[in-house]
Design an enzyme around this catalytic site. Structure first.
Site, mmCIF file in Angstrom:
data_model
loop_
_atom_site.group_PDB
_atom_site.id
_atom_site.type_symbol
_atom_site.label_atom_id
_atom_site.label_comp_id
_atom_site.label_asym_id
_atom_site.label_seq_id
_atom_site.Cartn_x
_atom_site.Cartn_y
_atom_site.Cartn_z
ATOM 1 C CG HIS C 77 -1.655 1.228 1.643
ATOM 2 N ND1 HIS C 77 -2.384 1.937 0.888
ATOM 3 C CD2 HIS C 77 -1.203 2.146 2.922
ATOM 4 C CE1 HIS C 77 -2.915 3.325 1.494
ATOM 5 N NE2 HIS C 77 -1.942 3.210 2.543
ATOM 6 C CG ASP C 106 8.021 18.881 -25.491
ATOM 7 O OD1 ASP C 106 8.382 18.307 -24.413
ATOM 8 O OD2 ASP C 106 7.117 18.516 -26.303
ATOM 9 C CD1 TRP C 142 6.684 3.065 4.850
ATOM 10 C CD2 TRP C 142 7.803 4.164 3.247
ATOM 11 N NE1 TRP C 142 6.922 4.385 5.243
ATOM 12 C CE2 TRP C 142 7.776 4.893 4.190
ATOM 13 C CE3 TRP C 142 8.608 4.408 2.111
ATOM 14 C CZ2 TRP C 142 8.272 6.300 4.281
ATOM 15 C CZ3 TRP C 142 9.115 5.626 2.059
ATOM 16 C CH2 TRP C 142 8.920 6.544 3.124
ATOM 17 C CB SER C 169 11.558 6.676 -13.500
ATOM 18 O OG SER C 169 10.513 7.129 -13.428
ATOM 19 C CB SER C 170 12.762 9.578 -9.438
ATOM 20 O OG SER C 170 11.725 8.789 -9.157
ATOM 21 C CG HIS C 253 12.704 14.004 6.799
ATOM 22 N ND1 HIS C 253 11.579 13.899 7.307
ATOM 23 C CD2 HIS C 253 12.910 15.245 6.452
ATOM 24 C CE1 HIS C 253 11.185 15.280 7.231
ATOM 25 N NE2 HIS C 253 11.655 16.063 6.975
ATOM 26 C CD GLU C 255 10.165 10.072 -1.735
ATOM 27 O OE1 GLU C 255 11.019 10.282 -2.282
ATOM 28 O OE2 GLU C 255 9.060 9.631 -2.324
ATOM 29 C CE1 TYR C 257 8.814 19.044 4.888
ATOM 30 C CE2 TYR C 257 10.605 17.341 5.559
ATOM 31 C CZ TYR C 257 9.404 18.263 5.934
ATOM 32 O OH TYR C 257 9.277 18.290 6.895
ATOM 33 C CB SER C 268 1.641 28.654 -3.967
ATOM 34 O OG SER C 268 1.991 28.164 -2.768
ATOM 35 C CG HIS C 302 12.350 13.392 12.480
ATOM 36 N ND1 HIS C 302 12.415 14.540 11.608
ATOM 37 C CD2 HIS C 302 11.801 12.356 11.545
ATOM 38 C CE1 HIS C 302 11.717 14.534 10.658
ATOM 39 N NE2 HIS C 302 11.548 13.204 10.388
ATOM 40 C CG HIS C 303 11.711 9.153 10.229
ATOM 41 N ND1 HIS C 303 10.119 8.985 9.965
ATOM 42 C CD2 HIS C 303 12.082 10.281 9.475
ATOM 43 C CE1 HIS C 303 10.115 10.146 9.172
ATOM 44 N NE2 HIS C 303 11.079 10.662 8.831
ATOM 45 C CB THR C 328 6.156 24.299 7.309
ATOM 46 O OG1 THR C 328 7.417 23.622 7.044
ATOM 47 C CG2 THR C 328 5.014 23.575 6.553
ATOM 48 C CE LYS C 331 6.651 26.992 1.017
ATOM 49 N NZ LYS C 331 6.267 27.109 -0.312
ATOM 50 N NE ARG C 450 3.751 2.787 11.434
ATOM 51 C CZ ARG C 450 4.539 3.550 10.537
ATOM 52 N NH1 ARG C 450 5.684 4.323 11.370
ATOM 53 N NH2 ARG C 450 4.692 3.368 9.092
HETATM 54 C C1 HEA Z 1 0.579 9.222 -0.209
HETATM 55 C C2 HEA Z 1 0.371 7.964 0.491
HETATM 56 C C3 HEA Z 1 -0.605 7.504 1.089
HETATM 57 C C4 HEA Z 1 -2.125 7.433 0.757
HETATM 58 C C5 HEA Z 1 -2.636 8.247 -0.299
HETATM 59 C C6 HEA Z 1 -2.714 6.574 1.664
HETATM 60 C C7 HEA Z 1 -4.005 6.291 1.544
HETATM 61 C C8 HEA Z 1 -4.924 5.494 2.556
HETATM 62 N N1 HEA Z 1 -4.020 4.849 3.573
HETATM 63 FE FE1 HEA Z 1 -2.038 4.878 4.260
HETATM 64 N N2 HEA Z 1 0.006 4.343 4.286
HETATM 65 C C9 HEA Z 1 0.799 5.203 3.779
HETATM 66 C C10 HEA Z 1 0.691 6.236 2.606
HETATM 67 C C11 HEA Z 1 -0.561 6.628 2.057
HETATM 68 N N3 HEA Z 1 -1.835 6.005 2.552
HETATM 69 C C12 HEA Z 1 2.112 4.859 4.319
HETATM 70 C C13 HEA Z 1 3.554 5.352 3.824
HETATM 71 C C14 HEA Z 1 1.733 3.856 5.248
HETATM 72 C C15 HEA Z 1 3.026 3.229 6.277
HETATM 73 C C16 HEA Z 1 2.771 1.792 5.899
HETATM 74 C C17 HEA Z 1 3.979 1.215 6.582
HETATM 75 O O1 HEA Z 1 3.664 1.039 7.780
HETATM 76 O O2 HEA Z 1 4.822 0.533 6.049
HETATM 77 C C18 HEA Z 1 0.334 3.597 5.361
HETATM 78 C C19 HEA Z 1 -0.161 3.102 6.193
HETATM 79 C C20 HEA Z 1 -1.446 2.877 6.310
HETATM 80 C C21 HEA Z 1 -2.321 2.192 7.373
HETATM 81 C C22 HEA Z 1 -1.626 1.580 8.362
HETATM 82 C C23 HEA Z 1 -1.445 0.136 8.224
HETATM 83 C C24 HEA Z 1 -0.696 -0.454 9.334
HETATM 84 O O3 HEA Z 1 -0.010 0.227 10.124
HETATM 85 O O4 HEA Z 1 -0.740 -2.030 9.552
HETATM 86 C C25 HEA Z 1 -3.567 2.484 7.198
HETATM 87 C C26 HEA Z 1 -4.592 1.846 8.159
HETATM 88 O O5 HEA Z 1 -5.654 2.417 8.195
HETATM 89 C C27 HEA Z 1 -3.733 3.108 5.932
HETATM 90 C C28 HEA Z 1 -5.012 3.308 5.385
HETATM 91 C C29 HEA Z 1 -5.187 4.488 4.317
HETATM 92 C C30 HEA Z 1 -6.428 4.640 3.680
HETATM 93 C C31 HEA Z 1 -7.689 4.164 4.082
HETATM 94 C C32 HEA Z 1 -6.208 5.363 2.570
HETATM 95 C C33 HEA Z 1 -7.232 6.084 1.823
HETATM 96 O O6 HEA Z 1 -7.030 7.658 1.656
HETATM 97 C C34 HEA Z 1 -7.164 5.502 0.509
HETATM 98 C C35 HEA Z 1 -8.294 6.041 -0.452
HETATM 99 C C36 HEA Z 1 -8.325 5.444 -1.814
HETATM 100 C C37 HEA Z 1 -9.029 4.705 -1.957
HETATM 101 C C38 HEA Z 1 -9.945 3.641 -1.452
HETATM 102 C C39 HEA Z 1 -8.894 4.023 -3.619
HETATM 103 C C40 HEA Z 1 -10.221 4.467 -4.529
HETATM 104 C C41 HEA Z 1 -11.336 3.566 -4.397
HETATM 105 C C42 HEA Z 1 -11.717 2.328 -4.860
HETATM 106 C C43 HEA Z 1 -10.764 1.284 -4.913
HETATM 107 C C44 HEA Z 1 -13.145 1.874 -5.075
HETATM 108 C C45 HEA Z 1 -13.441 0.846 -4.186
HETATM 109 C C46 HEA Z 1 -13.780 1.166 -2.832
HETATM 110 C C47 HEA Z 1 -14.132 0.596 -1.750
HETATM 111 C C48 HEA Z 1 -14.349 -1.115 -1.924
HETATM 112 C C49 HEA Z 1 -14.859 1.145 -0.537
HETATM 113 N N4 HEA Z 1 -2.683 3.304 5.586
HETATM 114 C C1 HEA Z 2 4.157 14.797 2.987
HETATM 115 C C2 HEA Z 2 4.732 14.236 3.879
HETATM 116 C C3 HEA Z 2 5.313 14.513 5.285
HETATM 117 C C4 HEA Z 2 5.612 15.915 5.553
HETATM 118 C C5 HEA Z 2 5.146 17.285 5.187
HETATM 119 C C6 HEA Z 2 5.831 15.950 6.972
HETATM 120 C C7 HEA Z 2 6.040 16.952 7.923
HETATM 121 C C8 HEA Z 2 6.521 16.837 9.233
HETATM 122 N N1 HEA Z 2 6.801 15.716 10.026
HETATM 123 FE FE1 HEA Z 2 6.302 13.714 9.229
HETATM 124 N N2 HEA Z 2 6.230 11.738 8.508
HETATM 125 C C9 HEA Z 2 5.854 11.649 7.227
HETATM 126 C C10 HEA Z 2 5.693 12.302 6.335
HETATM 127 C C11 HEA Z 2 5.483 13.777 6.430
HETATM 128 N N3 HEA Z 2 5.820 14.594 7.596
HETATM 129 C C12 HEA Z 2 5.448 10.210 7.119
HETATM 130 C C13 HEA Z 2 5.356 9.316 5.771
HETATM 131 C C14 HEA Z 2 6.072 9.505 8.240
HETATM 132 C C15 HEA Z 2 6.273 8.094 8.688
HETATM 133 C C16 HEA Z 2 7.311 7.380 7.936
HETATM 134 C C17 HEA Z 2 7.033 6.013 8.713
HETATM 135 O O1 HEA Z 2 7.604 5.572 9.714
HETATM 136 O O2 HEA Z 2 6.464 5.108 7.790
HETATM 137 C C18 HEA Z 2 6.464 10.594 8.998
HETATM 138 C C19 HEA Z 2 6.975 10.550 10.517
HETATM 139 C C20 HEA Z 2 7.368 11.647 11.127
HETATM 140 C C21 HEA Z 2 8.140 11.444 12.464
HETATM 141 C C22 HEA Z 2 8.501 10.295 12.940
HETATM 142 C C23 HEA Z 2 7.648 9.668 13.960
HETATM 143 C C24 HEA Z 2 7.991 8.349 14.467
HETATM 144 O O3 HEA Z 2 7.975 7.453 13.741
HETATM 145 O O4 HEA Z 2 7.979 8.261 15.622
HETATM 146 C C25 HEA Z 2 8.398 12.800 12.805
HETATM 147 C C26 HEA Z 2 9.057 13.078 14.300
HETATM 148 O O5 HEA Z 2 9.932 14.061 14.198
HETATM 149 C C27 HEA Z 2 7.857 13.741 11.926
HETATM 150 C C28 HEA Z 2 7.858 14.895 12.000
HETATM 151 C C29 HEA Z 2 7.445 15.961 10.916
HETATM 152 C C30 HEA Z 2 7.548 17.431 11.078
HETATM 153 C C31 HEA Z 2 8.197 18.062 12.402
HETATM 154 C C32 HEA Z 2 7.112 17.910 9.877
HETATM 155 C C33 HEA Z 2 7.035 19.352 9.403
HETATM 156 O O6 HEA Z 2 7.295 19.511 8.108
HETATM 157 C C34 HEA Z 2 5.490 20.094 9.787
HETATM 158 C C35 HEA Z 2 5.760 21.513 9.675
HETATM 159 C C36 HEA Z 2 4.306 22.321 9.600
HETATM 160 C C37 HEA Z 2 3.703 22.854 10.777
HETATM 161 C C38 HEA Z 2 4.237 22.749 12.220
HETATM 162 C C39 HEA Z 2 2.212 23.383 10.577
HETATM 163 C C40 HEA Z 2 2.233 24.708 10.005
HETATM 164 C C41 HEA Z 2 3.067 25.772 10.896
HETATM 165 C C42 HEA Z 2 2.429 26.638 11.555
HETATM 166 C C43 HEA Z 2 1.110 27.292 11.502
HETATM 167 C C44 HEA Z 2 3.668 27.680 11.804
HETATM 168 C C45 HEA Z 2 3.516 27.620 13.595
HETATM 169 C C46 HEA Z 2 3.796 26.637 14.316
HETATM 170 C C47 HEA Z 2 4.327 26.018 15.301
HETATM 171 C C48 HEA Z 2 5.333 27.076 15.870
HETATM 172 C C49 HEA Z 2 4.317 24.890 15.920
HETATM 173 N N4 HEA Z 2 7.301 12.868 11.000
HETATM 174 CU CU LIG Z 3 10.744 12.852 8.500
#
Ligand code: HEA
Ligand code: HEA
Ligand SMILES: [Cu+2]
Ligand code: CUA
Lengths: 289, 384, 531
Positions: C77, C106, C142, C169-170, C253, C255, C257, C268, C302-303, C328, C331, C450
């Site tokens: 997923h 282009d 993942w 590709s990327s 990380h 990634e 962003y 924007s 931080h992860h 952030t 923004k 999780r």
């Molecule tokens: C961009 C990234 C992205 C997006 C878009 C989503 C979208 C969603 N994610 Fe996911 N998710 C991750 C990134 C993302 N996730 C990541 C990185 C993890 C961590 C994995 C890990 O632990 O390694 C995770 C893990 C994760 C978990 C935790 C699993 C676990 O810890 O075991 C769950 C549980 O609820 C979840 C739920 C969902 C759901 C319900 C959506 C929904 O938003 C999805 C909605 C879209 C659809 C449903 C498709 C369209 C509709 C159909 C196909 C029609 C059919 C519909 C029905 C049958 C009702 N995700």
């Molecule tokens: C689009 C993807 C995205 C983005 C933008 C962010 C943004 C941020 N993430 Fe997140 N993060 C993930 C995707 C993302 N993360 C994913 C996928 C994981 C799980 C990976 C995995 O384990 O599978 C994760 C996990 C993750 C962890 C690890 C948690 C754990 O496993 O224990 C942490 C810990 O520091 C963290 C921190 C942050 C912070 C500080 C930001 C900051 O950039 C956020 C900054 C924004 C704001 C704070 C809000 C706006 C600000 C204001 C309004 C200003 C004023 C605010 C203050 C002064 C408070 N993230």
């Molecule tokens: Cu991070």
């Protein structure tokens, strides 16, 4: 700088990329099957390799043809240059991952396993009693058995001299090209290719010696792992660089390139310098210290 | 229908959903929303820190979203707003850079002091080495010489495919809970045997990874007697979700009594290994061991899972040479999930489980393995 | 074919007929379209897996699948959503828009562009095909941590090579975008006149070039540890499993962003249009984006707060992570200041953009809470983290993508979408997505780890709520597909400048734009650039 004018060459339709994807898919899929014990998969890999080679020759052939026919204006040239530079940057970061592994092992994990530092206080005594943590090491489990190492000031040093000189000769070739001195161009290119091949031969000898006489292998713990991954990938890049230079040599002999317009030559030269710089890092951190 | 806006339709949808949820049979179960306050001094500080930061974020959110909401209400074209032309304000931009920095610093200060306290594992009263396995925990009380293996309780395991609500502490119960004395600083030395796991009991306010080949340290000091439950918190394979932790915090006296009891049991085990066993006894015990130690991978019916865990039924190892079978079970196979059971199981248990594997699931070698054979194999190993 | 020398000898050359058009195309619009369709399909595949996860978690006990399959679902997923849906979607936007926005004929390297796309279907065939291997697909999350991932059996090699291909590709896609932006702008398109979307993509492309090769290195080490006897991640040989985590998150990380900066760019573009007011603080937006990108390379651990780093390391990574909140925040404040005293209307793209601002910020707040190391010891690896990243990924990245699709769809197809259905899609999605992910905060805080297929009974209620929200959100996306198809097939003709308040070169050309947009570099006035 950024003057997109109507003369920018935009090719229409191309069959090479899809062919490249199929080749890549076949090669890597075959390799994965081979690794999983399907011994006839090497034929799939051969097929994939053939497709990729045909693709590379065809694609570059097309581009060279277009270039020689004057289809590319100066702006296209800049696109190629910038593309090559960023590609090289991505290669640098690929090596950075392995250098990172090397530094991490040396600075953190090996001392920790030996019970040093905050992270290792209990690790050493409780799990790996008696492990000293000196570098080079194949770890507390003595993975792969006792091994010897290659002294920096033997073949590696000679190789350093060879590569640095080849960086010089390729620059001489470049100057010759700019002065439109075709004879010197071909000569210095030839010398560069020869130096590259010499480097590779010495490196191959060194690997054979390491495996045969020193029991230093990929499996010699973290030392063997980092040593062969870094030098091995570097060697692979030298090989690619030599092939690129060889193509440049052949093209030069056929009269390609002009003093103003020779992007492909420069790209190969840049690549060669990159390979050179990585080697210096290797010499210092893998062989010397 | 078309006169209702989607917004209105949705709000009646939410109402319906809420009603549905509230009417569900377990509506009276705990609707936990927040971190537990916990039972250690550290867990309480952590809770306070959590609440502090949560409220700061809520406050920032109210201000930021509030301004946006006002803007959406007042500066919409529908109410006749005219767009202004400004697109810059040095004052505002400096302010909304500096103010967040100040807020962050006020968060960082208490966070730093807490972290320093948490990392101080010196002056412990008691040290327990914790080794994680796929999928159980081993606890060695270094000073008191007690070893405990702790795995998911059978009651929970049986309920997985049946009705979990019928079992108490479903998935949070183990066969052998461990005991910590209250008001004592307990230092945990964490490591793992196969893959990375993490030891986490929420009420103790800490979690730490157990990493194969390395030792991580953490400490805890429980203030209130009671039973505290947790789980493995790092994905460790198939049964990651079935790897609970149960800690009973008890007075020093109770703790001493528990230690004595465990020691007695260990001595009994040793005595059992001395005498010769009947095949039926071995098969009965072997089945028990198999169910707790092996069946998670090789499955109850011995068929394994194709591609991941080989079948024991008709296995070349389990029907082939006895010494190879023993060696595999005791030493495991490097690089696979099949780990070394030699240190984890007693001589009797090893003898029983190997006997069982060689005579169950249609394997009919007829071999009976006595505990003495195991201890001989052990001596052979250490001798060579 | 590729032998048509002499640029634009055939000025009015259209696409090749039939299927070959899509296989051989070098046209940025065609390739953009391919990317976008690919992303949509992958979103549904990844979403299907998510529905499986939510179905299993609907109630305690195991009903739908066994734990091993569950882990495969979770892993795949995430990999599919990140590498298959969000990243290709953004590259699709870049392909369609960057050349039009900077006034280029282009992309700079059109053949390479074709290759960047056509690697993806093959890479995902390798990856998704692992479901059919003995032992199934990768099941270690993942984050593919060793040693667990190395127990994967047959899937390891396929997964590693699939990741290599996605990386290639990327990287090629990123190079193309950078070169297009730096080399192909119309003469009057100075850097500080570029639309913010172009800026965010320029910076994202650098992140890609720096991050993807590191991932390639990391998975290569996995491969050799499994098949060639190396000991990078094996303590007995002097390596360390945690070393993988450092290398992985050095990629991972940045990634995240990569997954959000183009979203910032899209939002924007949209907010100024519907506020009818120039973007507030254009330059500070550019600097904030660059700062976020820079800081993102020094926060990775931080992860890994629970892996047992030295205290100094934990403090360093906590402070740098917290720092990211500042740019952030800049923004977020700029977006709100853009709305302030505007004359707002709320067409579908604007609704999605506003929801993005609110919900992404909520995800940012939980990110900030996670950054506080001592408390992260409690949050780590619980559903609190899952809630955090779905707020930034789904209501962040995906919402921005949907907003962008509604915003530019009339430009791409020449037809207006159905506004009433668009609003339904918005409200259904926004409500259900919060029902889906908000309760996961509670679950995490209350102690649900999780990546588990089954849980203790006290977590039942919120899981049911979350699953219901999940199904509703998933079904709502079917409406999206319906709207897309309807718009592509017909509908009210769109004007060139589809939105009254829109600025930028893409609005100066026809809807849909001609196959080759700018044969001559366009003029760029200050007013067109900044509104
Ligand atoms: C961009 C990234 C992205 C997006 C878009 C989503 C979208 C969603 N994610 Fe996911 N998710 C991750 C990134 C993302 N996730 C990541 C990185 C993890 C961590 C994995 C890990 O632990 O390694 C995770 C893990 C994760 C978990 C935790 C699993 C676990 O810890 O075991 C769950 C549980 O609820 C979840 C739920 C969902 C759901 C319900 C959506 C929904 O938003 C999805 C909605 C879209 C659809 C449903 C498709 C369209 C509709 C159909 C196909 C029609 C059919 C519909 C029905 C049958 C009702 N995700
Ligand atoms: C689009 C993807 C995205 C983005 C933008 C962010 C943004 C941020 N993430 Fe997140 N993060 C993930 C995707 C993302 N993360 C994913 C996928 C994981 C799980 C990976 C995995 O384990 O599978 C994760 C996990 C993750 C962890 C690890 C948690 C754990 O496993 O224990 C942490 C810990 O520091 C963290 C921190 C942050 C912070 C500080 C930001 C900051 O950039 C956020 C900054 C924004 C704001 C704070 C809000 C706006 C600000 C204001 C309004 C200003 C004023 C605010 C203050 C002064 C408070 N993230
Ligand atoms: Cu991070
Ligand atoms: Cu052990 Cu998860």
């Amino acid at each position: 700088m950024a003057a997109a004018n109507g003369g920018y060459y935009v090719p229409h339709g191309t069959k090479w990329p899809i062919m490249g994807s199929i080749g890549m898919f076949t090669l890597l899929g075959g390799f994965a099957m081979l690794l999983n014990g399907n011994s006839s998969a090497n034929w799939i890999m051969v097929a994939g390799t053939v497709i990729i080679v045909v693709m590379i020759i065809g694609w570059f052939g097309t581009v060279i043809g277009e270039s020689e026919s004057g289809a590319y204006n100066a702006q296209v040239d800049i696109s190629f240059r910038q593309g090559m530079l960023w590609f090289i940057l991505s290669e640098v970061l690929f090596f950075a991952a392995f250098f990172g592994a090397l530094f991490y092992a040396r600075i953190y994990s090996v001392p920790w396993l030996a019970g040093e530092g905050a992270g290792g206080m209990m690790t050493g005594p409780l799990l790996w009693p008696g492990f000293e943590g000196t570098w080079p090491t194949n770890g507390p489990g003595d993975i792969g058995g006792t091994f010897g190492t290659i002294p920096a000031f033997g073949i590696p040093f000679i190789n350093t001299v060879i590569l640095i000189s080849s960086g010089g000769t390729v620059t001489l070739a470049h100057w010759a090209l700019k002065n439109n001195d075709r004879g010197k161009l071909c000569w210095w290119l030839f010398v560069t290719v020869a130096l590259g091949l010499l480097f590779l031969a010495l490196q191959a000898y060194e690997f054979a010696y390491a495996y045969g006489d020193l029991n230093l292998t990929l499996g010699s713990g973290v030392y063997g792992s980092t040593f062969f991954m870094l030098t091995g990938f570097h060697g692979l890049h030298v090989t690619i660089g030599v092939i690129m230079l060889l193509v440049m040599l052949i093209r030069s002999m056929r009269g390609h390139f002009t003093p103003q317009n020779h992007f492909a030559f420069e790209a190969a030269a840049w690549y060669w310098h990159f390979v050179d710089v990585v080697w210096i890092g290797l010499f210092i951190f893998v062989y010397w210290f | 229908m078309h006169r209702r806006t989607p917004g209105q339709a949705m709000s009646s949808g939410i109402a319906a959903l809420t009603a549905l949820v509230l009417a569900s049979p377990s509506a009276f179960a705990a609707w936990d929303l927040n971190l537990p306050v916990g039972v250690t001094p550290i867990s309480r500080i952590v809770y306070d820190l959590h609440m502090l930061i949560l409220w700061i974020c809520v406050a920032i959110g109210i201000v930021v979203f509030g301004v946006m909401f006002i803007s959406i209400m007042r500066h919409r074209k529908a109410v006749g707003a005219q767009a202004a032309r400004f697109h810059h304000s040095t004052f505002a931009e400096i302010a909304w850079t500096v103010i967040p920095i100040v807020i962050l610093v006020t968060m960082a200060v208490p966070a730093t002091t807490t972290l320093i306290k948490m990392e101080d594992t010196t002056d412990a009263d008691l040290t327990v080495k914790v080794t994680a396995y796929q999928w159980m925990w081993k606890y060695e009380y270094i000073e008191d010489g007690v070893t405990v293996y702790s795995t998911l309780a059978p009651s929970s395991r049986q309920a997985i495919y049946e009705d979990p609500t019928k079992v108490e502490n479903y998935l949070l119960e183990v066969d052998n809970p461990i005991v910590f004395p209250v008001d004592r600083k307990v230092r945990l030395l964490l490591t793992a045997d196969d893959v990375i796991h993490a030891w986490w009991v929420p009420e103790l306010g800490q979690k730490k990874d157990a990493i194969p080949g390395f030792i991580n340290e953490m400490w805890t000091l429980i203030k209130e007697p009671g039973v505290y439950r947790g789980q493995c918190a790092e994905l460790c394979g198939k049964d990651h979700g079935f790897m609970p932790i149960v800690v009973r915090a008890a007075s020093e006296d109770e703790y001493r009594a528990w230690v004595a009891e465990r020691k007695m049991a260990q001595a009994e085990q040793a005595a059992l290994a001395m005498h010769s066993w009947e095949k039926t006894e071995l098969m009965a015990l072997g089945e028990k061991v198999y169910v707790t130690a092996c069946a998670t991978c090789h499955q109850l019916d011995g068929d394994g899972i194709a591609g991941a865990f080989p079948s024991i039924r008709g296995s070349e190892v389990a029907t082939g040479g006895l010494q190879d079978h023993l060696k595999l079970v005791m030493d495991g196979r490097a690089g696979t999930a099949m780990r070394a059971f030699g240190a984890q199981l007693s001589d009797v248990e090893l003898a029983a489980v190997v006997t069982y594997q060689r005579n169950a699931f249609g394997n009919a070698t007829g071999d009976v393995v006595q505990p003495a054979v195991i201890s001989a194999a052990r001596n052979l190993n250490t001798g060579g | 074919m590729s032998t048509s020398y002499g640029a634009h000898a055939d000025d009015h050359h259209g696409p090749e007929p039939g299927l070959l058009r899509w296989l051989f195309t070098t046209n940025h619009k065609d390739i953009g379209t391919l990317y976008l369709w690919f992303a949509l399909i992958m979103f549904f595949v990844g979403g299907f897996l998510a529905m499986g996860i939510r179905a299993e978690l609907f109630m305690p006990g195991l009903q739908v699948m066994d734990p091993h399959l569950f882990n495969q679902f979770t892993t795949m997923h995430a990999l599919i959503m990140i590498f298959g849906a969000v990243m290709p979607a953004f590259v699709g936007f870049a392909n369609w828009l960057v050349p039009m926005m900077v006034g280029a004929p282009d992309m700079a390297l059109p053949r390479l562009n074709n290759w960047s796309f056509w690697i993806l279907p093959f890479a995902f065939t390798l990856l998704i095909g692992t479901f059919f291997l003995p032992g199934g697909a990768p099941a270690a999350g993942w984050t593919i941590y060793p040693p667990l991932v190395l127990q994967g059996g047959a899937n390891v090699a396929f997964m590693v090579f699939a990741i290599h291909m996605m990386g290639i590709s990327s990287i090629m896609g990123a190079i193309n975008i950078i070169v297009t932006i730096l080399n192909m702008r119309a003469p009057e398109m100075t850097l500080l006149r570029m639309p913010l979307f172009v800026w965010t993509w320029l910076i994202t492309a650098f992140l890609l070039i720096a991050a993807m090769p590191v991932l390639a290195g990391a998975v290569t080490m996995l491969l050799t540890d499994k098949f060639f006897g190396t000991s990078f991640f094996n303590a007995a040989g002097g390596g360390d499993p945690v070393m993988f985590q450092h290398v992985f998150w050095f990629f991972g990380h940045p990634e995240v962003y990569i997954l959000i900066l183009p979203a910032f760019g899209i939002v924007s573009q949209i907010i100024p249009t519907f506020a009818r007011k120039p973007l507030f603080g254009y330059e500070s937006m550019v600097y904030a984006t660059a700062s976020i990108a820079f800081i993102s390379f020094i926060v990775w651990a931080h992860h890994m707060f629970t892996v047992g780093m030295p205290l100094s390391g934990e403090l360093f990574f906590m402070y740098t992570t917290m720092l990211i909140a500042v740019p952030t925040g800049v923004k977020v404040f700029n977006w709100i200041a853009t709305m302030w005293r505007g004359a707002m209307t709320f067409e579908t793209p604007m609704l999605w953009a506003i929801a993005f601002v609110v919900l992404f910020t909520i995800g940012g707040f939980s990110g900030l809470m996670l950054a506080i190391t001592p408390v992260d010891f409690q949050y780590h690896d619980t559903y609190f983290v899952v809630a955090h990243f779905h707020y930034v990924l789904v209501t962040g990245a995906i919402f921005a993508i949907i907003a962008g699709v509604y915003y530019w769809l009339p430009k791409w197809t020449g037809h207006m979408y159905n506004e009433r259905l668009g609003k339904w899609h918005f409200w259904l999605s926004t409500v259900s997505v919060n029902v889906l992910f908000f309760p996961q905060h509670f679950l995490g805080l209350a102690g649900m780890p999780r990546r588990i297929p089954d849980y203790a009974v006290q977590f039942t209620d919120w899981n049911m709520v979350s699953s219901i929200g999940g199904f509703a959100f998933g079904l709502s996306q079917l409406l999206f597909v319906y709207i897309l198809v309807q718009t592509i097939r017909g509908g009210e003709r769109a004007a060139d400048r589809v939105w009254e308040g829109a600025h930028g070169l893409e609005w100066t050309v026809a809807s849909p734009p001609p196959y080759h947009t700018f044969e001559k570099p366009p003029r760029v006035t200050e007013a067109e650039a900044h509104g």
